[in-house]
Scaffold this active site. Structure first.
Site, mmCIF file in Angstrom:
data_model
loop_
_atom_site.group_PDB
_atom_site.id
_atom_site.type_symbol
_atom_site.label_atom_id
_atom_site.label_comp_id
_atom_site.label_asym_id
_atom_site.label_seq_id
_atom_site.Cartn_x
_atom_site.Cartn_y
_atom_site.Cartn_z
ATOM 1 N N ASP A 286 0.866 -1.162 0.000
ATOM 2 C CA ASP A 286 0.000 0.000 0.000
ATOM 3 C C ASP A 286 0.914 1.226 0.000
ATOM 4 O O ASP A 286 2.133 1.125 0.088
ATOM 5 C CB ASP A 286 -0.960 -0.032 1.205
HETATM 6 C C1 GLC Z 1 -4.454 4.196 -0.239
HETATM 7 C C2 GLC Z 1 -5.312 3.004 0.117
HETATM 8 C C3 GLC Z 1 -5.337 1.939 -0.933
HETATM 9 C C4 GLC Z 1 -5.211 2.581 -2.299
HETATM 10 C C5 GLC Z 1 -3.814 3.186 -2.387
HETATM 11 C C6 GLC Z 1 -3.574 3.879 -3.727
HETATM 12 O O1 GLC Z 1 -3.809 4.709 0.883
HETATM 13 O O2 GLC Z 1 -5.105 2.378 1.369
HETATM 14 O O3 GLC Z 1 -6.563 1.204 -0.778
HETATM 15 O O4 GLC Z 1 -5.399 1.618 -3.315
HETATM 16 O O5 GLC Z 1 -3.574 4.108 -1.322
HETATM 17 O O6 GLC Z 1 -4.393 4.998 -3.852
#
Ligand code: GLC
Length: 747
Positions: A286
Site C-alpha cells: 500500500d
Molecule cells: C491508499 C489506500 C489503498 C489505495 C492506495 C492507492 O492509501 O489504502 O486502498 O489503493 O492508497 O491509492
C-alpha cells in the site's frame, strides 16, 4: 448428443488455448528475465504516483523530475493516478521508447465503484445481494477505466469488518465472510472478464491483505490483534475466493497483524498466499507501507524496511522509493536473495504479458474509444439498476410509503437532498464533482406532487475534497427555523440526513456514529411539528439512528448511490421500484455495542440468568437496531414447508416462499446454520446460502439449497479445514433474525 459433444470439445479447446497462451507467456517472461540487469529487475518492482503532466515539458520540480528520468530509464514498473489516454500514451512512450528493453508500464488507479459513471459505494452494492448486478458494475467500471488507458484497478477491497466507526466500511462488502466471498468473486470476474488481454478488461487487486477491517477501536491504520479462528474463518475466506477467481494482484495492508506489519509479514504473503494458496500473481504494497515499517518500529531505516518487505513477499513498492534505493545493495550484501527478486519480477512481467501490454503497449490508448465509452448510456442504466436494488427499507409504518403519485404537498429538508457530489461517495477519483443526480432534481423532474425544498443548516463547515477534512457544523443554525416552519405546513416531510461523501472512506473514522452535527436536533424539531416524516439516509456506514427508529414512521437506507442516486431514490419513494435491499452490516443501537455482528459466539453465559451474571450491558440491550440481512419490502413474504434431507455427504434444504402482499417484489432468502458442538466453538449463526428472486403478488416459489462439507466445515486453530459430524440447526428466512427452523445431523 452431438451438441453436448461439440460443447465439450469447445470447452476443452478454450481451456487448451488459454493454457497454451499461458505457457507461451511464461517462456517470454523467462526469456526477458534472462536479459535484464539487476537494476532493470528492481525497476519493475517500483511504482510511482503520477501527479505531473506527461504531455507537457519535462517536470522541473525535483521529485517529479526524478520520476520522469526513472521512467525513461526503465526504473518504473507501474504508475498510478495517471489519467486519460493522452497522459498514459505519453508516459508509456517515455518507458517503451526510452528504456533499453522497452518494458511497458502497467497503469493503475483506484477504480473502486465505477470510473466516470459512478455506481453505489461497495457497501451499498453489497446490500443488493445481486451478484450479477455487482459483477456488471465492475465490468462497466473496467470498460470506462480501460477506455481512459488504465490496465489495473486497486479493487475489490475485500476486508471484512464489524466496526462502523471505521470509515472504510463503505468500501467493502460488510461483516460476513460468505457474502463477502461471493461478492469478491463477482467483482474480480467483472473487472477481469475471461481474458485480461482484451482492451476492455483490467487487472483486479484483492486488498488489503490482511486484517485491516479488524483495526482496534475502528481507528484507521491502527493495529489489529485477531485470534487464529477469526483470521481463518472470517478474514481470509474472501481473499481465498479472490485467488480462486484468478485475481491478478494483491495489495497488502497498512496495519500490523498480531505484531507484524502486514507489508512485512512472511506468514501472510509467502506461507499462506504464495505457499498454501499457490498464488501466481504479484503483491503491491500500500502507499508507502514499506517505508512505514520504520514508524511501526519494525524496521530501523528504509534499507531495513526494503529487506524485510522483499523477503516477506511484497513484490512491488508503492511510493516508498526504498526498493529502488536499497535492493541492489541488499542483494550484494546477501540480505535479499536475487532469486526473490526474480520471483517478484516474474510475477509482474507475467501480469503485463497477460494484459497484452507487450504485444501492444498502446492497446488501451484509443481516444475514439475513450470518447465513446465514458458515461455511456448503458453504463448509466446499469448504475441506476444497481442503485435501486441497493436501497434498504428499514421501516414503513402504516404504509406511509410509497408516496401518492399526485396531489400531495411534499417538503424536502436537508442539504444532502440537493447535494450532487456526496452521492458519489469517497472513492470516486475519476469522476467529476456535481455529476450525481440529486434527489431534489429527480423529485422535481416528476410531475404530480408539489415539491418544496428547504436545505436547513449546513452539514459541514465546508465541502471537503479527497485530501481535505472539514469540521462538522454544530453552531451555524442558518436555515434551522426555516426548515421547521416549512415542515409545519407540509402534508409529508422527506428528511434527507446522514453523512457528506467525505465523512466516510479512508482516514475518516468516527468515534460516534450518530447523525452528525445539527441533524438529530433538526429531525426531532421537525417531527415535533409534523410526525409524517420519511427519513432518507445518505451515509457511508451504519449509523446509530435509534431515536429515528423508535419515532419516525418510514426510513430508507440509501447509502451513497452514485451517479443515478436521485432517480433511484425517487423510484423507490414512488413505488416504481419495490425496495429489495438487505443489510450487509449490522446497525448498532449505540456505538458502545461495537463490535456487534450477527455471527457472534454464544459464550458460556448467553443469559439471561442469575440476574446480572451473564454476557450483557447494564445500560443497553445486546440486540442490534437492525440485524444483518434485514430489509423490508412494500409487500410481504411468508416462509413455510422447510424440508431437510441428509444424503450421505450433502444436505438438501428447501423452503416455500410466498408473496403474501398486494404488489410484486424481490426477496433474498437466506440460509443460516449453527454447528451445535465443535472442537472450536462455532457462531450461533452462519450465512451459508442465499438466493434473490422476484415473486408476483400471491405467487410462491420453492427455494433449494445444498449444504456440503464446504459449508458445514470450518478452519481449526492450526488453519486446517475440518468437517465434524454432529448436530446442526438450520434457519431460512428474510434476515438473520427470523425464519423457519429445522435440524439435521451430519454423520
Ligand atoms: C491508499 C489506500 C489503498 C489505495 C492506495 C492507492 O492509501 O489504502 O486502498 O489503493 O492508497 O491509492
Amino acid at each position: 448428443m452431438n451438441k453436448l459433444i461439440l460443447l465439450a470439445f469447445g470447452v476443452i479447446f478454450c481451456f487448451t488455448a488459454i493454457n497454451a497462451q499461458k505457457l507461451e507467456n511464461e517462456a517470454k517472461v523467462e526469456a526477458l528475465l534472462a536479459k535484464m540487469t539487476l537494476e532493470e529487475k528492481i525497476g519493475q518492482m517500483n511504482q510511482y504516483s503520477g501527479f505531473f503532466d506527461a504531455t507537457g515539458p519535462a517536470p522541473k520540480d525535483e521529485n517529479n523530475k526524478l520520476k520522469y528520468e526513472h521512467i525513461k530509464t526503465g526504473m518504473v514498473g507501474s504508475m498510478l493516478n495517471v489519467r486519460g489516454v493522452k497522459q498514459v500514451r505519453e508516459m508509456q512512450k517515455l518507458a517503451v521508447e526510452g528504456s533499453r528493453l522497452g518494458i511497458p508500464i502497467i497503469f493503475a488507479l483506484d477504480v473502486i465503484h465505477g470510473h466516470k459513471t459512478i455506481s453505489p459505494i461497495p457497501l451499498a452494492e453489497a446490500a443488493s445481494w445481486d451478484l450479477e448486478a455487482i459483477k456488471q458494475s465492475a465490468k462497466t467500471a473496467a470498460i470506462e477505466a480501460s477506455a481512459e488507458g488504465l490496465n489495473w484497478t486497486f479493487a475489490p477491497m475485500v476486508d471484512i469488518s464489524r466496526d462502523p466507526r471505521w470509515g472504510r466500511v463503505m468500501e467493502g462488502a460488510g461483516e460476513d465472510p460468505y457474502l463477502g466471498s461471493k461478492i469478491a468473486t463477482a467483482r474480480v470476474t467483472g473487472f477481469q472478464g475471461d481474458d485480461l488481454s482484451k482492451e476492455n478488461t483490467i487487472a483486479a487487486c484483492a486488498k488489503h491483505f490482511a486484517g485491516y477491517g479488524f483495526i482496534e477501536s475502528g481507528k484507521d491504520y491502527n493495529k489489529a490483534d485477531v485470534g487464529t479462528s477469526t483470521l481463518y474463518n472470517i478474514i481470509l475466506p474472501p481473499f481465498k475466493a479472490a485467488v480462486d477467481a484468478h485475481v491478478a494482484t494483491f495489495m497488502n495492508s497498512f496495519n500490523e497483524l498480531n505484531g507484524i506489519p502486514a507489508t512485512g509479514d512472511k506468514f501472510l504473503q509467502r506461507d499462506i498466499l504464495k505457499g498454501k494458496w499457490n498464488y501466481s500473481g504479484f503483491v503491491v504494497s500500500d502507499w508507502d507501507s514499506i517505508g512505514e515499517m520504520e514508524e511501526h518500529g519494525f524496521a530501523k531505516d528504509g534499507k531495513h524496511a526494503a529487506e524485510i518487505a522483499a523477503n516477506a513477499g511484497s513484490d512491488m513498492d508503492m511510493e516508498s522509493y526504498v526498493y529502488l534505493n536499497h535492493l541492489k545493495d541488499l542483494v550484494a550484501e546477501g540480505k535479499v536473495d536475487v532469486k526473490l527478486i526474480d520471483d517478484a519480477v516474474r510475477r509482474i512481467l507475467r501480469t503485463k504479458y497477460a494484459l497484452g501490454l507487450f504485444d501492444d503497449p498502446y492497446r488501451y490508448c484509443d481516444e475514439a474509444r475513450e470518447k465513446k465509452m465514458i458515461r455511456h448510456a448503458d453504463h448509466e442504466a446499469a448504475a441506476l439498476d444497481l442503485a435501486k436494488k441497493s436501497i434498504v427499507l428499514l421501516k414503513n409504518e402504516n404504509n406511509l410509503l410509497p408516496l401518492a403519485k399526485s396531489g400531495e404537498k411534499i417538503t424536502v429538508i436537508g442539504t444532502l437532498a440537493d447535494d450532487k457530489t456526496s452521492p458519489l461517495g469517497n472513492w470516486r477519483l475519476a469522476s467529476d464533482d456535481e455529476t450525481a443526480v440529486s434527489l431534489i432534481e429527480a423529485l422535481k423532474a416528476r410531475k404530480g406532487n408539489e415539491i418544496t425544498f428547504v436545505a436547513g443548516p449546513k452539514l459541514l463547515e465546508k465541502s471537503p475534497m479527497f485530501h481535505e477534512n472539514s469540521a462538522v457544523n454544530t453552531t451555524d443554525r442558518t436555515g434551522f427555523d426555516e426548515a421547521v416552519a416549512a415542515a409545519k405546513n407540509a402534508e409529508t416531510v422527506i428528511m434527507v440526513l446522514g453523512e457528506h461523501g467525505m465523512q466516510s472512506g479512508e482516514g475518516r473514522s468516527r468515534a460516534n456514529i450518530d447523525l452528525p452535527g445539527l441533524q438529530q436536533e433538526l429531525l426531532e424539531a421537525v417531527y415535533a411539528v409534523n410526525s409524517n416524516v420519511i427519513l432518507v439516509l445518505s451515509n457511508g456506514r451504519p449509523l446509530a439512528i435509534t431515536w429515528a427508529a423508535e419515532n419516525v414512521p418510514a426510513i430508507l437506507e440509501t447509502w451513497q448511490l452514485g451517479t443515478q442516486s436521485g432517480h433511484a431514490i425517487a423510484a423507490v419513494l414512488y413505488g416504481d421500484y419495490n425496495p429489495s435491499g438487505k443489510l450487509p452490516m449490522t446497525f448498532p443501537r449505540h456505538v458502545g455495542q461495537i463490535p456487534i455482528y450477527y455471527n457472534y459466539k454464544s459464550t458460556g453465559r448467553p443469559g439471561p440468568k442469575w440476574e446480572v451474571f451473564w454476557s450483557r450491558y447494564t445500560d443497553e440491550t445486546n440486540a442490534p437496531l437492525y440485524p444483518f440481512g434485514f430489509g423490508l419490502s412494500y409487500t410481504s413474504f411468508d416462509y413455510k414447508d422447510l424440508k431437510i434431507n441428509v444424503k450421505d455427504k450433502e444436505v438438501e434444504v428447501s423452503v416455500t416462499v410466498t408473496n403474501t402482499g398486494k404488489v410484486a417484489g424481490e426477496e433474498v432468502a437466506q440460509l443460516y446454520i449453527r454447528d451445535r458442538v465443535a472442537s472450536v466453538t462455532r457462531p450461533v449463526k452462519e450465512l451459508k446460502g442465499f438466493e434473490k428472486f422476484a415473486l408476483k403478488a400471491g405467487e410462491s416459489k420453492t427455494v433449494n439449497f445444498t449444504l456440503t462439507g464446504k459449508e458445514c466445515g470450518f478452519f481449526n486453530n492450526q488453519g486446517k479445514f475440518i468437517i465434524e459430524a454432529g448436530d446442526f440447526d438450520v434457519m431460512v428466512g428474510g434476515s438473520s433474525a427470523k425464519g423457519v427452523t429445522g435440524k439435521f445431523t451430519l454423520k
